[in-house]
Design an enzyme around this catalytic site. Structure first.
Site, PDB file in Angstrom:
ATOM      1  N   ALA A 440       0.760  -1.236  -0.112  1.00 16.88           N
ATOM      2  CA  ALA A 440       0.033  -0.173   0.049  1.00 16.88           C
ATOM      3  C   ALA A 440       0.766   1.328  -0.229  1.00 16.88           C
ATOM      4  O   ALA A 440       2.033   1.220   0.312  1.00 16.88           O
ATOM      5  CB  ALA A 440      -0.850   0.141   1.231  1.00 16.88           C
ATOM      6  N   CYS A 441       0.394   2.268  -0.584  1.00 15.96           N
ATOM      7  CA  CYS A 441       0.995   3.499  -0.387  1.00 15.96           C
ATOM      8  C   CYS A 441       0.122   4.550   0.498  1.00 15.96           C
ATOM      9  O   CYS A 441      -0.536   3.828   1.249  1.00 15.96           O
ATOM     10  CB  CYS A 441       1.399   4.413  -1.777  1.00 15.96           C
ATOM     11  SG  CYS A 441      -0.329   4.681  -2.713  1.00 15.96           S
ATOM     12  N   ALA A 442       0.001   5.747   0.308  1.00 19.83           N
ATOM     13  CA  ALA A 442      -0.863   6.727   1.016  1.00 19.83           C
ATOM     14  C   ALA A 442      -2.284   6.348   1.086  1.00 19.83           C
ATOM     15  O   ALA A 442      -2.669   6.188   1.930  1.00 19.83           O
ATOM     16  CB  ALA A 442      -0.552   8.156   0.602  1.00 19.83           C
ATOM     17  N   ARG A 444      -3.628   4.001  -1.636  1.00 23.44           N
ATOM     18  CA  ARG A 444      -3.844   2.882  -2.643  1.00 23.44           C
ATOM     19  C   ARG A 444      -3.430   1.520  -1.995  1.00 23.44           C
ATOM     20  O   ARG A 444      -2.514   1.290  -1.683  1.00 23.44           O
ATOM     21  CB  ARG A 444      -3.160   3.205  -3.977  1.00 23.44           C
ATOM     22  CG  ARG A 444      -3.572   4.196  -4.531  1.00 23.44           C
ATOM     23  CD  ARG A 444      -2.235   4.396  -5.928  1.00 23.44           C
ATOM     24  NE  ARG A 444      -2.381   5.721  -6.291  1.00 23.44           N
ATOM     25  CZ  ARG A 444      -2.550   6.090  -7.555  1.00 23.44           C
ATOM     26  NH1 ARG A 444      -2.894   5.031  -8.387  1.00 23.44           N
ATOM     27  NH2 ARG A 444      -2.587   7.323  -8.105  1.00 23.44           N
TER      28      ARG A 444
END
Length: 494
Positions: A440-442, A444
């Site tokens: 995961a990113c911020a 997504r």
């Protein structure tokens, strides 16, 4: 190619997530302990308060001073497929060995040579190399007499040896490469405000597929973002220069010109996109307003406060890609105008109110021209409102609340906890056996799968995803702040 860039980009989100807190410490500490601030506000001239503020500034500055090491560790941890702690330790050791090798070669073979600072590029190379070695050899079995050094203990050893080789390679190739970066940065500088526009436009455009994380670090942390002397030390990269100047108590005048890679964000994130939310909310049928007011309000507030824009952008990206391109153009234009107006506000993470106050208002108008953001932002709010209002009236863009409602059995969920929601997401992704990689990113949830046709995208949306992006080897589901939590829960089950 997309997959490789995407993996590196999301791996870098872990160390990047540290920067807002470090920037907060450095911003508050540096701003309130600055002699000019103390002279303007005498109540700050308290021994204990100044001591605390200077410690805050030093603590935040320590993060930015060691940013390359932190990035190397973060990239290795992000790309490692298991036993991430060992990967992080190995990356830390490897980066220290890497820099020591280069410095040793400079002392032995070069007379009066400038220091070689590989910055984020060296960090990515070291982190990626360590992750590769870790993923392939962390379960290696050595002969009995060397058995103690097998398994995970082998990784720091082989990583250090690889770092020595990489140190030799970078000693040879980095000086000319750094010169090319410097020339490229100078060319962009010679392009003036048009180069700033291109940066902002392309950065926003690539954000649609999550590749912006591979673009801006090159300007923030390498010579592409500029090279300047601060307190007698050569500093490269726009953000590095900004924070070095922020920590310099003797700095006078406007901050570095490299802030043009940050300053254009504020008008779009604090004013433009929240106004777009208001326009979309005003444009949906009256019967749908009560059901969607929370969605639009939270998206606008998130963008305004933190500068995280994806929850808003994915409301219209797939419904009207042309509108996203127009949004990217307006964002690039915002960078251009901020450059022309000489707005010199830096940032630690994004362009929301928090960074605006810390690195604009608190640093003083003489150093940042922050007052010019307000009229610019109000104009941008009007432009965005008109553009999005016309889009809904004239082109009937299917944003949330403006879509035909189709009732299905899958459109509701009875989950009551994050764990249950994560289990539902796994089922929608085709089950655990269909998952290859989940990160995961911020905002997504990024998933690599074996069979993409087993993924139920509509069910993922029903479980709260603002949008689901299909990529070559999987999907990216936009879950906002829950994305990282879902990633952890799913990986615990694998």
């Amino acid at each position: 190619m997309f997959s490789r860039f995407s993996q590196i980009g999301r791996a870098m989100m872990l160390p990047i997530a540290i920067l807002p807190v470090a920037g907060l410490l450095l911003g508050l500490g540096g701003a309130l302990s600055n002699p000019s601030a103390v002279a303007a506000y005498p109540f700050l001239d308290q021994g204990w308060l100044q001591g605390a503020l200077k410690i805050m500034s030093a603590a935040g500055g320590a993060v930015f001073t060691n940013l390359a090491l932190i990035f190397a560790i973060g990239v290795a941890v992000g790309l490692a497929k298991g036993d991430k702690g060992t990967a992080g330790l190995a990356a830390g050791v490897a980066y220290v060995v890497f820099t020591a090798t280069i410095n040793g070669l400079l002392e032995l073979l070069t007379v009066d040579a400038p220091a070689i600072d590989t910055g984020v590029v060296g960090s990515i190379v070291i982190g990626s190399t360590v992750a590769y070695l870790h993923n392939h050899y962390r379960q290696i079995q050595l002969p009995t007499f060397l058995g103690f050094f097998g398994g995970s203990r082998f990784i720091p050893i082989v990583s250090s040896l690889a770092a020595i080789i990489l140190g030799f390679i970078f000693y040879l190739i980095w000086p000319p490469f750094q010169s090319l970066l410097t020339i490229a940065g100078e060319k962009i500088a010679l392009m003036g405000s048009f180069g700033t526009f291109l940066y902002g436009f392309l950065l926003r455009l690539t954000g649609a597929v999550g590749l912006h994380h591979t673009i801006y670090p090159l300007f923030w942390y390498t010579s592409l973002g500029g090279v300047e002397m601060v307190e007698g030390v050569q500093v490269v990269g726009a953000q590095n220069i900004f924070f070095a100047q922020l920590a310099d108590p003797n700095h006078q005048g406007l901050f570095t010109y490299g802030t043009r890679f940050f300053a254009g964000r504020f008008a779009t994130m604090m004013f433009g996109l929240p106004a777009a939310c208001l326009a979309m909310y005003h444009g949906i049928p009256k019967a749908q307003k009560s059901k969607n007011v929370g969605l639009y309000f939270s998206g606008a507030l998130t963008s305004f406060l933190t500068g995280i824009t994806e929850p808003i952008e994915y409301m219209f990206l797939f419904a009207a890609p042309w509108l996203y391109v127009l949004h990217a153009f307006l964002d690039g234009l915002s960078f251009w105008v901020a450059d022309v107006l000489q707005i010199r506000i830096g940032n630690s993470f994004s362009g929301g109110l928090i960074d605006f106050l810390l690195f604009g208002v608190l640093q003083g108008n003489n150093a940042t021209h922050w007052l010019r953001v307000v009229p610019l932002g109000l104009i941008w709010a009007g432009v965005y409102y008109v553009v999005f209002r016309v889009a809904l009236i004239r082109f009937h863009v299917a944003v949330p609340g403006n879509q035909p409602i189709v009732e299905t059995e899958e459109a509701t969920t009875t989950t009551t906890s994050l764990q249950e929601e994560a289990e539902e997401i796994v089922a929608s992704l085709g089950g655990l056996d269909n998952l290859i990689d989940v990160t995961a990113c911020a905002t997504r949830l990024r998933v690599t799968v074996k069979q993409k046709n087993s993924v139920n995208t509509e069910r993922l949306k029903a479980l709260g995803a603002v949008a689901v992006v299909e990529v070559q080897d999987g999907i990216q589901a936009i879950y906002g702040a829950k994305a990282d939590l879902y990633s952890q829960l799913i990986n615990e089950r694998k």
